[in-house]
Design a protein around this motif. Structure first.
Motif: not given
Length: 316
Positions: A1-29
């Protein structure tokens, strides 16, 4: 089963997820938020933005070198034409957009890089109607750009006729987010072992590359480029032709594959590369299989023009 979580846990998981190319990003708006950020983990976009799920938007790519952004006004003019063709306006004035671009570049902490500007229909739903989106979206990102080494320019590149045809005229002239044909051209080039794909119209005349415009130096020494009918009017090639027109005859005309093979030079132009010579086409040699003097001169003029006319980025 996929767990249903609150927003804080979701944000923590989202920010810790692996993602390619982030080393090339300098700034965004993002205009909806109105702030510049330098943490690439937070560079996120609403899923219901029609730019994401419908390709309903336009974009521009610009570069800045040594604190000077090249051809800001031509890029904004082209973006304005593209946007108005699809009945889209930015969430700010065009003048303000130019200033925001310079500020985001200045906040990036780098003196040289690329800027990608995305103007979309905005969030509002998952339908196709643009009228469910109350406010257009605007995203600007600055990312690192590693220029090609001089050896790459001296060697030149190979090109071939892609199996992907040129876009229809009404789509080719819009710098739309929907670059799927261009993506397919790049895949086709990789599969066939060439550096650059060329697409052709229904009359078998040259249109453009996947992300570059093309011009040739004819056997009689004239510089020709296809009319911007089945291709996007490139800011780089337009400026290069202006800069060199006092030194060589310049004209727009239909270009066939035979013209390419008989040419003294075949040149591709783009924002990130300026100008580079094509030395083989469909595995056949172009002239003496070396980038020629006109290509080198075009690149030299473009580099000098950036130094003299580039718009200073606004450092915070």
């Amino acid at each position: 089963m996929i767990r249903k979580v609150d927003s804080n846990e979701y944000i923590d998981a989202m920010l810790s997820a692996m993602r390619a190319g982030t080393d090339k990003i300098c700034a965004f708006y993002e205009h909806r938020i109105g702030l510049v950020c330098t943490d690439p983990k937070l560079m996120l976009m609403p899923w219901d933005d029609h730019l994401v799920h419908r390709g309903d938007g336009v974009f521009e790519s610009m570069k800045f070198v040594d604190g000077k952004l090249y051809q800001l006004e031509p890029h904004l003019r082209r973006m304005k034409r593209s946007a108005r063709t699809i009945s889209l306006e930015p969430p700010c004035s065009w003048d303000e957009l130019g200033n925001i671009i310079l500020e985001v570049a200045g906040a990036s902490g780098v003196d040289s890089g690329m800027v990608r500007v995305l103007l979309g229909r905005g969030p509002g739903g998952f339908g196709i109607s643009p009228y469910e989106c109350p406010v257009p979206s605007l995203y600007i990102v600055v990312y690192k750009h590693e220029p090609k080494p001089e050896s790459w320019y001296e060697k030149g590149v190979t090109a071939f006729r892609s199996k992907v045809p040129a876009k229809q005229p009404y789509l080719a002239t819009i710098k739309s987010i929907d670059y799927l044909p261009n993506v397919m051209m790049k895949i086709n080039a990789k599969e066939e072992g060439f550096d650059v794909p060329f697409c052709f119209d229904n009359l078998s005349f040259l249109a453009e590359g996947a992300t570059e415009n093309v011009c040739i130096v004819s056997p009689d020494g004239n510089l020709y480029t296809p009319k911007f009918t089945n291709s996007l009017a490139g800011t780089t090639i337009a400026r290069a032709l202006q800069l060199i027109e006092d030194e060589i005859e310049v004209d727009f005309r239909a270009i066939s594959e035979e013209d390419i093979l008989l040419a003294k030079e075949v040149i591709i132009c783009g924002t990130s590369i300026d100008a580079v010579g094509v030395v083989r086409y469909n595995k056949k040699p172009i002239h003496d299989v070396r980038p020629g003097p006109i290509c080198k001169r075009m690149r030299e003029l473009l580099q000098k023009d950036l130094e003299e006319t580039g718009t200073p980025i606004i450092k915070s």
